[in-house]
Design a protein around this motif. Structure first.
Motif: not given
Length: 416
Positions: A194-210
């Protein structure tokens, strides 16, 4: 993570079958429905099945309750060799089976299944490759549950509406002798999320299938920092090297000297069952945000429903799901204490303080990355280890976050 329900929370497609069948379709057939233990009241499922059978003469519903323990292998077998026509999946499980091509694409049926009111987090986790395979069933999210009498003793007249107020209240609660202001184990990573998302962060990002981890960021470090502030400010008695299940936090709270904890309504029910003297002494509020007057985003754990790609009863399965996703039966799920998956009407949750707080928080609900690899990340969660290392001083903030980030990226990039 599998579904949460009212118990602990944890979950090549065939053609669409020409869309949902008419209400008069039937014949001597059996529709097999698998739902997980604790997911829906027996009375609700029985009513759905009765309405369904009345609309489909000759068709009988075979309803089977499944247990979460061992369900993965059982589902894998069923999805390859046949069996059920409707199944329940933990929302973080759907990507695994969708990517394997074992679920039916229901994209053309979303309008019939109340799609305009689907919970966005469960909808997103039920999608794969631009197609929809999972249909939101129900969800639940954590709230802050607190002792109203102990808050009053500390001079707190209203729940906090920001992180700063929350920290200030915990400081006041430390002045109440013998009271643990906040029970917060060191590895409760869903709270950290919750605190990560509240700070505008994300767990992971993707580029295509990576996919790669995204927690080694200013937002990720701020989330770790605020978690530590909660632990240090409250002086919590909770272990720094365990999560909320070790020991069960409801068992700790039931002892009577905990002013607040972060959890679910069913945990409060367990507290009151273990110590009836505490019944009626609790309130609840959504997890506060760093921005005053807002609530922090929360992880929506729950379940999706899906149709196996090998079913011979696709149209009948869609008709059963039309009933389950209707306002009539979604309101019954809400009355059972969960956030309905296909209805924006959560008024039935207002009857309890935890339900009302959960409904408010769920409006800002999110899910974990939609990749079949995420389950492997949670299996040996590097974020838990990083929290313990940082809270205990074993590692600096930068090192703890960097190590967890690298471990997550390695798992996400590993071979299937």
């Amino acid at each position: 993570m599998a579904a949460v329900g009212v118990a602990a929370v944890s979950m090549v497609a065939a053609g669409c079958g020409g869309g949902g069948s008419s209400s008069g379709s039937g014949g001597d057939k059996t529709l097999t429905v698998w739902l997980m233990s604790g997911s829906a009241p027996d009375a609700t499922v029985a009513a759905i099945n009765k309405d369904f059978e009345a609309a489909h003469p000759g068709v009988k519903v075979k309803y089977e309750v499944q247990q979460w323990n061992g369900i993965g292998q059982k589902l894998t077998t069923a999805l390859t060799s046949g069996g059920p026509d409707v199944i329940e999946l933990g929302n973080t499980q759907v990507a695994q089976y969708s990517s394997q091509g074992t679920l039916l694409d229901v994209s053309d049926a979303t309008n019939d299944l109340n799609g305009s009111q689907w919970l966005s987090a469960l909808k997103d986790e039920g999608a794969w490759g631009g197609k929809q395979y999972g249909i939101p069933f129900y969800a639940a999210n954590r709230v802050v549950i607190y002792r109203t009498d102990l808050f009053q003793q500390a001079g707190i007249t209203a729940p906090p509406t920001s992180n700063d107020e929350w920290l200030a209240d915990l400081t006041k609660l430390k002045g109440v002798q013998g009271v643990d202001p906040l029970y917060l184990p060191g590895q409760d990573w869903y709270v950290w999320l919750s605190f990560l998302w509240d700070q505008g962060g994300e767990l992971a990002t993707s580029s295509g299938d990576t996919w790669k981890s995204a927690i080694n960021s200013a937002a990720g470090k701020a989330a770790f920092d605020f978690y530590k502030k909660l632990v240090d400010t409250s002086g919590t008695s909770a272990p720094k090297d365990a999560d909320e299940a070790t020991p069960q936090q409801s068992d700790v709270v039931a002892k009577g000297n905990t002013a607040s904890f972060i959890g679910f309504g069913y945990e409060l029910a367990a507290v009151e069952k273990a110590n009836p003297a505490l019944k009626g002494k609790f309130g609840a509020f959504p997890i506060p945000s760093k921005t005053a007057g807002q609530t922090a985003p929360v992880f929506l754990g729950g379940s999706d429903l899906a149709i196996p790609g090998n079913t011979k009863n696709a149209d009948l399965a869609k008709d059963w799901l039309k009933l389950e996703t209707s306002a009539k039966y979604q309101s019954q799920l809400a009355a059972n204490g969960v956030v309905p998956g296909t209805s924006t009407d959560t008024s039935a949750l207002d009857s309890t303080t935890t339900g009302k707080a959960m409904a408010a928080g769920a409006k800002n609900g999110k899910g974990t990355p939609v990749t079949p690899k995420w389950a492997a990340v949670e299996a040996d969660n590097p974020i838990k280890a990083a929290l313990t290392a940082y809270l205990t001083g074993q590692k600096s903030l930068d090192q703890a976050v960097s190590d967890a980030d690298a471990a997550i990226t390695k798992t996400l990039g590993s071979a299937s």
